[in-house]
Design a protein around this motif. Structure first.
Motif, PDB file in Angstrom:
ATOM      1  N   LYS A 227       0.806  -1.211   0.000  1.00 25.36           N
ATOM      2  CA  LYS A 227       0.000   0.000   0.000  1.00 25.36           C
ATOM      3  C   LYS A 227       0.846   1.271   0.000  1.00 25.36           C
ATOM      4  O   LYS A 227       0.504   2.270  -0.645  1.00 25.36           O
ATOM      5  CB  LYS A 227      -0.939  -0.001   1.214  1.00 25.36           C
ATOM      6  N   SER A 228       1.991   1.241   0.703  1.00 27.48           N
ATOM      7  CA  SER A 228       2.831   2.436   0.821  1.00 27.48           C
ATOM      8  C   SER A 228       3.469   2.843  -0.504  1.00 27.48           C
ATOM      9  O   SER A 228       4.005   3.947  -0.626  1.00 27.48           O
ATOM     10  CB  SER A 228       3.922   2.214   1.866  1.00 27.48           C
ATOM     11  N   SER A 229       3.439   1.948  -1.523  1.00 26.02           N
ATOM     12  CA  SER A 229       4.024   2.277  -2.829  1.00 26.02           C
ATOM     13  C   SER A 229       3.046   2.999  -3.744  1.00 26.02           C
ATOM     14  O   SER A 229       3.425   3.436  -4.831  1.00 26.02           O
ATOM     15  CB  SER A 229       4.500   0.999  -3.534  1.00 26.02           C
ATOM     16  N   PHE A 230       1.799   3.142  -3.298  1.00 28.22           N
ATOM     17  CA  PHE A 230       0.794   3.802  -4.124  1.00 28.22           C
ATOM     18  C   PHE A 230       0.620   5.254  -3.683  1.00 28.22           C
ATOM     19  O   PHE A 230       0.730   5.582  -2.502  1.00 28.22           O
ATOM     20  CB  PHE A 230      -0.545   3.064  -4.043  1.00 28.22           C
ATOM     21  N   SER A 231       0.360   6.082  -4.662  1.00 18.25           N
ATOM     22  CA  SER A 231       0.150   7.508  -4.415  1.00 18.25           C
ATOM     23  C   SER A 231      -1.140   7.931  -5.102  1.00 18.25           C
ATOM     24  O   SER A 231      -1.510   7.376  -6.147  1.00 18.25           O
ATOM     25  CB  SER A 231       1.328   8.317  -4.959  1.00 18.25           C
ATOM     26  N   ARG A 232      -1.796   8.915  -4.539  1.00 20.19           N
ATOM     27  CA  ARG A 232      -3.054   9.365  -5.126  1.00 20.19           C
ATOM     28  C   ARG A 232      -2.798   9.996  -6.496  1.00 20.19           C
ATOM     29  O   ARG A 232      -1.837  10.732  -6.696  1.00 20.19           O
ATOM     30  CB  ARG A 232      -3.755  10.355  -4.196  1.00 20.19           C
ATOM     31  N   MET A 233      -3.696   9.696  -7.439  1.00 21.86           N
ATOM     32  CA  MET A 233      -3.651  10.279  -8.770  1.00 21.86           C
ATOM     33  C   MET A 233      -5.022  10.888  -9.027  1.00 21.86           C
ATOM     34  O   MET A 233      -5.973  10.200  -9.381  1.00 21.86           O
ATOM     35  CB  MET A 233      -3.319   9.210  -9.824  1.00 21.86           C
ATOM     36  N   GLY A 234      -5.125  12.198  -8.807  1.00 24.38           N
ATOM     37  CA  GLY A 234      -6.437  12.826  -8.862  1.00 24.38           C
ATOM     38  C   GLY A 234      -7.229  12.492  -7.612  1.00 24.38           C
ATOM     39  O   GLY A 234      -6.688  12.081  -6.587  1.00 24.38           O
ATOM     40  N   VAL A 235      -8.540  12.636  -7.705  1.00 20.37           N
ATOM     41  CA  VAL A 235      -9.398  12.443  -6.535  1.00 20.37           C
ATOM     42  C   VAL A 235      -9.757  10.980  -6.332  1.00 20.37           C
ATOM     43  O   VAL A 235      -9.870  10.503  -5.206  1.00 20.37           O
ATOM     44  CB  VAL A 235     -10.687  13.287  -6.689  1.00 20.37           C
ATOM     45  N   ARG A 236      -9.895  10.212  -7.430  1.00 25.11           N
ATOM     46  CA  ARG A 236     -10.489   8.886  -7.314  1.00 25.11           C
ATOM     47  C   ARG A 236      -9.613   7.758  -7.836  1.00 25.11           C
ATOM     48  O   ARG A 236     -10.094   6.662  -8.082  1.00 25.11           O
ATOM     49  CB  ARG A 236     -11.821   8.861  -8.073  1.00 25.11           C
ATOM     50  N   ALA A 237      -8.342   8.014  -8.005  1.00 24.82           N
ATOM     51  CA  ALA A 237      -7.486   6.968  -8.566  1.00 24.82           C
ATOM     52  C   ALA A 237      -6.143   6.944  -7.835  1.00 24.82           C
ATOM     53  O   ALA A 237      -5.772   7.878  -7.132  1.00 24.82           O
ATOM     54  CB  ALA A 237      -7.265   7.203 -10.058  1.00 24.82           C
ATOM     55  N   MET A 238      -5.422   5.822  -8.033  1.00 26.16           N
ATOM     56  CA  MET A 238      -4.111   5.646  -7.424  1.00 26.16           C
ATOM     57  C   MET A 238      -3.124   5.202  -8.497  1.00 26.16           C
ATOM     58  O   MET A 238      -3.506   4.653  -9.537  1.00 26.16           O
ATOM     59  CB  MET A 238      -4.169   4.598  -6.309  1.00 26.16           C
ATOM     60  N   LYS A 239      -1.843   5.431  -8.217  1.00 25.13           N
ATOM     61  CA  LYS A 239      -0.792   4.971  -9.116  1.00 25.13           C
ATOM     62  C   LYS A 239       0.388   4.492  -8.275  1.00 25.13           C
ATOM     63  O   LYS A 239       0.558   4.887  -7.117  1.00 25.13           O
ATOM     64  CB  LYS A 239      -0.320   6.095 -10.049  1.00 25.13           C
ATOM     65  N   VAL A 240       1.212   3.624  -8.867  1.00 25.18           N
ATOM     66  CA  VAL A 240       2.475   3.252  -8.233  1.00 25.18           C
ATOM     67  C   VAL A 240       3.434   4.418  -8.415  1.00 25.18           C
ATOM     68  O   VAL A 240       3.595   4.944  -9.526  1.00 25.18           O
ATOM     69  CB  VAL A 240       3.058   1.983  -8.869  1.00 25.18           C
ATOM     70  N   PHE A 241       4.069   4.837  -7.319  1.00 25.98           N
ATOM     71  CA  PHE A 241       4.979   5.976  -7.381  1.00 25.98           C
ATOM     72  C   PHE A 241       6.221   5.678  -6.538  1.00 25.98           C
ATOM     73  O   PHE A 241       6.112   5.287  -5.384  1.00 25.98           O
ATOM     74  CB  PHE A 241       4.293   7.240  -6.861  1.00 25.98           C
ATOM     75  N   ASP A 242       7.384   5.852  -7.151  1.00 29.30           N
ATOM     76  CA  ASP A 242       8.655   5.533  -6.489  1.00 29.30           C
ATOM     77  C   ASP A 242       9.617   6.695  -6.680  1.00 29.30           C
ATOM     78  O   ASP A 242      10.325   6.788  -7.667  1.00 29.30           O
ATOM     79  CB  ASP A 242       9.234   4.248  -7.087  1.00 29.30           C
ATOM     80  N   GLU A 243       9.610   7.593  -5.709  1.00 24.88           N
ATOM     81  CA  GLU A 243      10.436   8.798  -5.804  1.00 24.88           C
ATOM     82  C   GLU A 243      11.915   8.461  -5.893  1.00 24.88           C
ATOM     83  O   GLU A 243      12.678   9.100  -6.627  1.00 24.88           O
ATOM     84  CB  GLU A 243      10.192   9.685  -4.576  1.00 24.88           C
ATOM     85  N   SER A 244      12.370   7.428  -5.171  1.00 27.29           N
ATOM     86  CA  SER A 244      13.791   7.099  -5.127  1.00 27.29           C
ATOM     87  C   SER A 244      14.255   6.236  -6.306  1.00 27.29           C
ATOM     88  O   SER A 244      15.449   6.035  -6.498  1.00 27.29           O
ATOM     89  CB  SER A 244      14.117   6.361  -3.820  1.00 27.29           C
TER      90      SER A 244
END
Length: 326
Positions: A227-244
């Motif tokens: 779960k911690s690898s997902f970031s909000r994308m807009g109001v109603r969606a999520m995406k995988v996000f890896d800053e590092s």
């Protein structure tokens, strides 16, 4: 025969994200060390002339011929697996293209570049009838045509064509929002020269997101991001996000027969011996939304499915050596 390898070491955790770019390896430390040892033992046993540190990025191209800083001669087979500058016509890709004129290069740069570009990769999958996201490439002057295309879609996802880790991925829910973003981009000289790439947004349950790692036409395993690898994308969606840009944070998941079938068909279509596919589950079934040219390579997941990551990776190189003798 002469075999050359470019398997740079992985970046160490804790370094700033700016270091995670061209020239770093994408194998975990233990696997990286093990593959080098495995291939050195193989070379001794089979009388293969091995250059285990053939860094093609330190070279010049003289009259179409690649000249190495160390004076290395061109090998019969060159295998590379490390990050490079991903831009079209980058120096790294240009050198690989020229090397491929003189010897067998694995991974073939033309194939790698096609799979790296989200537009060309998904276009190829679509042509092969493989379930993947609807997508559109356009220039700002054709914006009104996109409005018609979006009708019936619940939104679009703006994606950089060659970037990964969820960076720059933006959900756009209506045409007015798209128009304003495109016109903003258009004010930046050269920003839209290669076109603007969008994928259809599919409402989906992110808990059913899955990625599949395929090596030599065989599914190694499926995994999900925590779960911690997902970031909000807009109001109603999520995406995988890896800053590092380090990957990880994955757990084994059971794949359906359909997911495995799609992944294997996609790997064949792209002609990639090492590749991964991110999938979401839609009303019509699994859909590929991303092609991973450096797929999730997790040593703990290999062990959980009873596989040796060193042997699986090394087998790709050995298979290519054997093909040269056929």
């Amino acid at each position: 025969m002469k075999l050359a390898l470019h398997l740079p070491p992985p970046v160490q955790k804790g370094l700033p994200a700016s270091t995670k770019s061209a020239g770093i390896g994408r194998l975990p430390p233990a696997t990286h060390k093990g593959v080098h040892a495995f291939m050195k033992a193989y070379a001794r046993k089979h009388s293969v002339d091995l250059d285990a540190d053939f860094d093609y990025r330190h070279s010049i191209v003289l009259n179409g011929s690649v000249r190495m800083r160390q004076g290395n001669r061109v090998p019969d087979l060159f295998f590379w697996y490390g990050e490079l500058h991903r831009q079209a016509n980058s120096y790294d890709l240009s050198v690989l293209m020229q090397l491929a004129e003189a010897c067998k290069v694995v991974r073939a740069p033309q194939v790698y570049e096609r799979s790296l570009d989200k537009f060309s990769a998904l276009s190829r999958l679509k042509a092969a009838g493989i379930p993947c996201a609807d997508h559109v490439l356009f220039h700002e002057r054709c914006l009104p045509m996109v409005e018609a295309t979006m009708r019936g879609w619940e939104g679009v996802v703006l994606k950089p064509r060659r970037r990964g880790f969820g960076k720059g991925v933006t959900l756009i829910t209506d045409y007015a929002q798209l128009r304003d973003i495109v016109q903003y981009i258009g004010d930046r000289p050269g920003a839209s020269s290669e076109g603007i790439y969008l994928e259809r947004f599919y409402p989906n349950d992110i808990r059913r997101w899955a990625s599949v790692t395929v090596i030599r036409g065989e599914v190694m395993y499926g995994y999900r991001k925590r779960k911690s690898s997902f970031s909000r994308m807009g109001v109603r969606a999520m995406k995988v996000f890896d800053e590092s840009e380090t990957g990880g944070n994955a757990e084994l998941c059971k794949l359906t027969e359909t997911q495995e079938h799609i992944a294997l068909a996609a790997a064949r279509s792209l002609d990639m011996s090492i590749v991964g596919f991110d999938m979401i589950h839609t009303d019509s079934g699994p859909v590929i939304i991303d092609v991973n040219t450096f797929p999730g390579f997790y040593e703990d997941l290999f062990r959980k499915v009873g596989r040796d990551p060193v042997e699986e990776f090394s087998s790709v190189i050995i298979e290519e050596i054997e093909h040269l003798y056929d």
